[in-house]
Write a protein that holds these residues in place. Structure first.
Motif, PDB file in Angstrom:
ATOM      1  N   ARG A 159      40.448  44.249  41.769  1.00  0.00           N
ATOM      2  CA  ARG A 159      41.207  44.826  42.888  1.00  0.00           C
ATOM      3  C   ARG A 159      40.991  44.016  44.162  1.00  0.00           C
ATOM      4  O   ARG A 159      41.922  43.825  44.949  1.00  0.00           O
ATOM      5  N   ASP A 160      39.779  43.537  44.367  1.00  0.00           N
ATOM      6  CA  ASP A 160      39.496  42.746  45.569  1.00  0.00           C
ATOM      7  C   ASP A 160      40.183  41.376  45.527  1.00  0.00           C
ATOM      8  O   ASP A 160      40.511  40.804  46.572  1.00  0.00           O
ATOM      9  N   MET A 161      40.394  40.837  44.336  1.00  0.00           N
ATOM     10  CA  MET A 161      41.055  39.541  44.178  1.00  0.00           C
ATOM     11  C   MET A 161      42.565  39.641  44.365  1.00  0.00           C
ATOM     12  O   MET A 161      43.220  38.648  44.685  1.00  0.00           O
ATOM     13  N   ALA A 162      43.115  40.818  44.116  1.00  0.00           N
ATOM     14  CA  ALA A 162      44.564  40.972  44.031  1.00  0.00           C
ATOM     15  C   ALA A 162      45.228  40.964  45.408  1.00  0.00           C
ATOM     16  O   ALA A 162      44.598  41.287  46.420  1.00  0.00           O
ATOM     17  N   PRO A 163      46.517  40.614  45.451  1.00  0.00           N
ATOM     18  CA  PRO A 163      47.290  40.832  46.683  1.00  0.00           C
ATOM     19  C   PRO A 163      47.275  42.324  47.016  1.00  0.00           C
ATOM     20  O   PRO A 163      47.123  43.158  46.115  1.00  0.00           O
ATOM     21  N   PRO A 164      47.446  42.686  48.295  1.00  0.00           N
ATOM     22  CA  PRO A 164      47.343  44.095  48.688  1.00  0.00           C
ATOM     23  C   PRO A 164      48.259  45.040  47.919  1.00  0.00           C
ATOM     24  O   PRO A 164      47.899  46.197  47.703  1.00  0.00           O
ATOM     25  N   ASP A 165      49.431  44.569  47.498  1.00  0.00           N
ATOM     26  CA  ASP A 165      50.362  45.448  46.800  1.00  0.00           C
ATOM     27  C   ASP A 165      50.257  45.366  45.283  1.00  0.00           C
ATOM     28  O   ASP A 165      51.101  45.881  44.561  1.00  0.00           O
ATOM     29  N   ARG A 166      49.170  44.727  44.777  1.00  0.00           N
ATOM     30  CA  ARG A 166      49.022  44.571  43.331  1.00  0.00           C
ATOM     31  C   ARG A 166      47.630  44.972  42.852  1.00  0.00           C
ATOM     32  O   ARG A 166      47.219  44.622  41.752  1.00  0.00           O
ATOM     33  N   ARG A 167      46.898  45.721  43.662  1.00  0.00           N
ATOM     34  CA  ARG A 167      45.505  46.017  43.320  1.00  0.00           C
ATOM     35  C   ARG A 167      45.378  46.865  42.060  1.00  0.00           C
ATOM     36  O   ARG A 167      44.540  46.592  41.206  1.00  0.00           O
ATOM     37  N   ALA A 168      46.178  47.906  41.944  1.00  0.00           N
ATOM     38  CA  ALA A 168      46.093  48.748  40.743  1.00  0.00           C
ATOM     39  C   ALA A 168      46.513  47.970  39.506  1.00  0.00           C
ATOM     40  O   ALA A 168      45.921  48.124  38.428  1.00  0.00           O
ATOM     41  N   ALA A 169      47.539  47.121  39.638  1.00  0.00           N
ATOM     42  CA  ALA A 169      48.005  46.343  38.487  1.00  0.00           C
ATOM     43  C   ALA A 169      46.940  45.365  38.008  1.00  0.00           C
ATOM     44  O   ALA A 169      46.745  45.190  36.806  1.00  0.00           O
ATOM     45  N   TRP A 170      46.232  44.722  38.943  1.00  0.00           N
ATOM     46  CA  TRP A 170      45.181  43.791  38.534  1.00  0.00           C
ATOM     47  C   TRP A 170      43.996  44.536  37.934  1.00  0.00           C
ATOM     48  O   TRP A 170      43.375  44.050  36.991  1.00  0.00           O
ATOM     49  N   GLY A 171      43.681  45.705  38.483  1.00  0.00           N
ATOM     50  CA  GLY A 171      42.637  46.517  37.857  1.00  0.00           C
ATOM     51  C   GLY A 171      43.028  46.934  36.451  1.00  0.00           C
ATOM     52  O   GLY A 171      42.196  46.969  35.540  1.00  0.00           O
ATOM     53  N   ALA A 172      44.339  47.213  36.252  1.00  0.00           N
ATOM     54  CA  ALA A 172      44.814  47.594  34.916  1.00  0.00           C
ATOM     55  C   ALA A 172      44.706  46.438  33.936  1.00  0.00           C
ATOM     56  O   ALA A 172      44.514  46.658  32.739  1.00  0.00           O
ATOM     57  N   LYS A 173      44.830  45.192  34.415  1.00  0.00           N
ATOM     58  CA  LYS A 173      44.665  44.041  33.523  1.00  0.00           C
ATOM     59  C   LYS A 173      43.256  44.023  32.940  1.00  0.00           C
ATOM     60  O   LYS A 173      43.050  43.662  31.777  1.00  0.00           O
ATOM     61  N   VAL A 174      42.269  44.402  33.753  1.00  0.00           N
ATOM     62  CA  VAL A 174      40.887  44.429  33.272  1.00  0.00           C
ATOM     63  C   VAL A 174      40.692  45.542  32.252  1.00  0.00           C
ATOM     64  O   VAL A 174      40.128  45.337  31.171  1.00  0.00           O
ATOM     65  N   THR A 175      41.180  46.754  32.567  1.00  0.00           N
ATOM     66  CA  THR A 175      41.008  47.873  31.629  1.00  0.00           C
ATOM     67  C   THR A 175      41.886  47.728  30.398  1.00  0.00           C
ATOM     68  O   THR A 175      41.672  48.441  29.405  1.00  0.00           O
ATOM     69  N   LEU A 176      42.852  46.802  30.436  1.00  0.00           N
ATOM     70  CA  LEU A 176      43.645  46.528  29.242  1.00  0.00           C
ATOM     71  C   LEU A 176      42.749  46.089  28.087  1.00  0.00           C
ATOM     72  O   LEU A 176      43.060  46.339  26.914  1.00  0.00           O
ATOM     73  N   GLY A 177      41.619  45.453  28.416  1.00  0.00           N
ATOM     74  CA  GLY A 177      40.685  45.048  27.370  1.00  0.00           C
ATOM     75  C   GLY A 177      40.197  46.219  26.549  1.00  0.00           C
ATOM     76  O   GLY A 177      39.979  46.097  25.329  1.00  0.00           O
ATOM     77  N   ILE A 178      40.036  47.382  27.186  1.00  0.00           N
ATOM     78  CA  ILE A 178      39.586  48.570  26.458  1.00  0.00           C
ATOM     79  C   ILE A 178      40.669  49.039  25.490  1.00  0.00           C
ATOM     80  O   ILE A 178      40.394  49.407  24.344  1.00  0.00           O
ATOM     81  N   GLY A 179      41.930  49.027  25.958  1.00  0.00           N
ATOM     82  CA  GLY A 179      43.023  49.382  25.068  1.00  0.00           C
ATOM     83  C   GLY A 179      43.139  48.434  23.897  1.00  0.00           C
ATOM     84  O   GLY A 179      43.349  48.851  22.752  1.00  0.00           O
ATOM     85  N   LEU A 180      42.988  47.152  24.161  1.00  0.00           N
ATOM     86  CA  LEU A 180      43.053  46.159  23.091  1.00  0.00           C
ATOM     87  C   LEU A 180      41.904  46.329  22.100  1.00  0.00           C
ATOM     88  O   LEU A 180      42.057  46.030  20.908  1.00  0.00           O
ATOM     89  N   SER A 181      40.771  46.818  22.579  1.00  0.00           N
ATOM     90  CA  SER A 181      39.638  47.008  21.664  1.00  0.00           C
ATOM     91  C   SER A 181      39.948  48.049  20.600  1.00  0.00           C
ATOM     92  O   SER A 181      39.526  47.916  19.445  1.00  0.00           O
ATOM     93  N   SER A 182      40.698  49.094  20.974  1.00  0.00           N
ATOM     94  CA  SER A 182      41.044  50.121  19.984  1.00  0.00           C
ATOM     95  C   SER A 182      42.102  49.629  19.012  1.00  0.00           C
ATOM     96  O   SER A 182      42.137  50.052  17.848  1.00  0.00           O
TER      97      SER A 182
END
Length: 420
Positions: free
Chosen positions: A117-140
């Motif tokens: 979220r800190d790396m992301a542009p101000p209007d993309r923070r949730a989307a970039w955080g979702a990219k990280v948690t996507l790893g959990i979805g991929l694990s299942s």
């Protein structure tokens, strides 16, 4: 995708796989170490308990460490836990290895999401955080089946060695990436704030804003509703919907694929429509569960609803991540996300327990879906009630995703104190 975000996503993929892969290799472990299946089940239970109870304390204790040090070091501990499990001469050492891995689980995921979220542009923070948690979805979808196949082919110890090797590679990649440090003062608040002057000077008090705690309750109830049914998805799909064993496998895969899509769409929605993301995602999950509680009109309808449920549940994750970080206010975003992760874990355990209780008392499987719908609807109502309170006026230039999505209450809850 930026390389640091990719490295963190691979790390969360390893963490998510390690959490759940035991289910696929459980019989092999029981035979090899000479314990019952019930005893091996403790490897899942103890892991979850350690995540929930120890995670916030680990986050608080490491709150002042630089991310460049914290993230590779924590991944090193995670690798050590998996290596210990692979080398375990007996069940006790295997259990110890699981605990070592679990104690860094929440802190790692929270720090990864906060960093993205800190790396992301101000209007993309949730989307970039979702990219990280996507790893959990991929694990299942991929991690747990792959870990099970490795265990069946080469023995359960090979599963832990594979996890340790992939985690070590991800940690090495992460160490080479430039991960931004938390903003100055961001480690205060929920992570601990020093008392100014007096007898308590130099001591820490842990402060959890009431708004953040209320979001955590919403997370717990919403997750419990989904997992009341998902835990018993296989018997529901075979006994109530009439699918065969192969059909169940396909539907579980569709649930995971729906989850991946939902995670991506939910991240974008949380950035663009922060105040609506939580009610919409929870409402969709509640509607899906309610429809699954009705007599199935056709198997195709059940298949579509099951895929929709996966998408809706995973879409709630970035929306609730944004909500709890916003609700934390000036508190540490990493601590807020640690509480967030603990709330999800409690919800999973609560939903699984409730579903089992209803079945043990003779309730039909559709009744479990109805109970899940009631819990998720309660989470939705609680979120809607929270948004009716007056909202604080954001400072000029504050990104929409960082404005509180639910002005619940500003009451602070003060816990115990510890020395630094």
């Amino acid at each position: 995708m930026p390389l640091p975000v990719l490295a963190m996503m691979v790390c969360t993929f390893c963490i998510g796989t390690a959490e759940s892969v035991i289910a696929g290799i459980l019989p092999d472990i029981a035979r090899d170490v000479g314990v019952s299946l019930t005893a091996v089940g403790l490897l899942i239970t103890v892991y979850a308990v350690a995540v929930v109870l120890v995670g916030p304390f680990v986050t608080a204790a490491t709150a002042r460490l630089r991310r460049a040090t914290l993230l590779p070091a924590m991944m090193g501990v995670f690798v050590l836990g998996n290596a210990l499990a692979a080398l375990a001469p007996g069940f006790g050492w295997l259990l110890a290895g699981r605990v070592v891995s679990a104690v860094v689980h929440s802190t790692l995921i929270a720090a990864f999401v906060a960093a993205a979220r800190d790396m992301a542009p101000p209007d993309r923070r949730a989307a970039w955080g979702a990219k990280v948690t996507l790893g959990i979805g991929l694990s299942s979808v991929a991690g747990v089946p792959a870990g099970t196949l490795i265990g069946n082919a080469f023995g359960w110890r090979a599963t832990f060695w594979a996890l340790a090797a992939l985690s070590l590679a991800a940690a090495a990649l992460l160490a080479r990436c430039a991960v931004p440090e938390a903003a100055p003062g961001a480690t205060a608040g929920a992570a601990g704030a020093r008392r100014p002057g007096g007898a308590g000077a130099g001591r820490l008090r842990f402060v959890l804003p009431g708004r953040m705690l209320l979001v955590a309750v919403v997370i717990t109830l919403g997750t419990a509703g989904v997992f009341a049914l998902y835990t018993y998805a296989s018997p529901y799909l075979t006994e109530s919907a009439g699918f065969g064993t192969r059909g169940v496998t396909v539907l579980l895969l569709l649930y995971g694929l729906g989850g991946i899509a939902g995670n991506t769409v939910g991240g974008r929605a949380a950035d663009r429509f922060p105040s609506a993301a939580v009610p919409v995602t929870l409402g969709t999950a509640a509607a899906g569960l309610l429809l699954l509680a009705l007599p199935p009109g056709s198997r195709w309808a059940v298949a579509g609803l099951f895929c929709l449920l996966g998408a809706a549940y995973f879409a709630t994750i970035p929306a609730l991540n944004t909500a709890i970080v916003s609700a934390a206010g000036p508190s540490s975003s990493t601590m807020a996300l640690t509480v967030n992760n603990s709330a999800f874990c409690v919800g999973i355990a609560l939903g699984s327990w409730l579903g089992g209780l209803l079945l043990a008392r003779g309730q039909a499987l559709p009744a479990v879906a109805a109970a899940g719908a009631a819990l998720t609807a309660a989470a939705l109502l609680l979120a809607l009630v929270g948004t009716r309170r007056p909202k604080a006026v954001p400072a000029p230039g504050t990104p929409a995703a960082d404005v509180a999505t639910d002005a619940l209450t500003d009451t602070a809850v003060t816990g115990g104190e510890s020395s630094r």
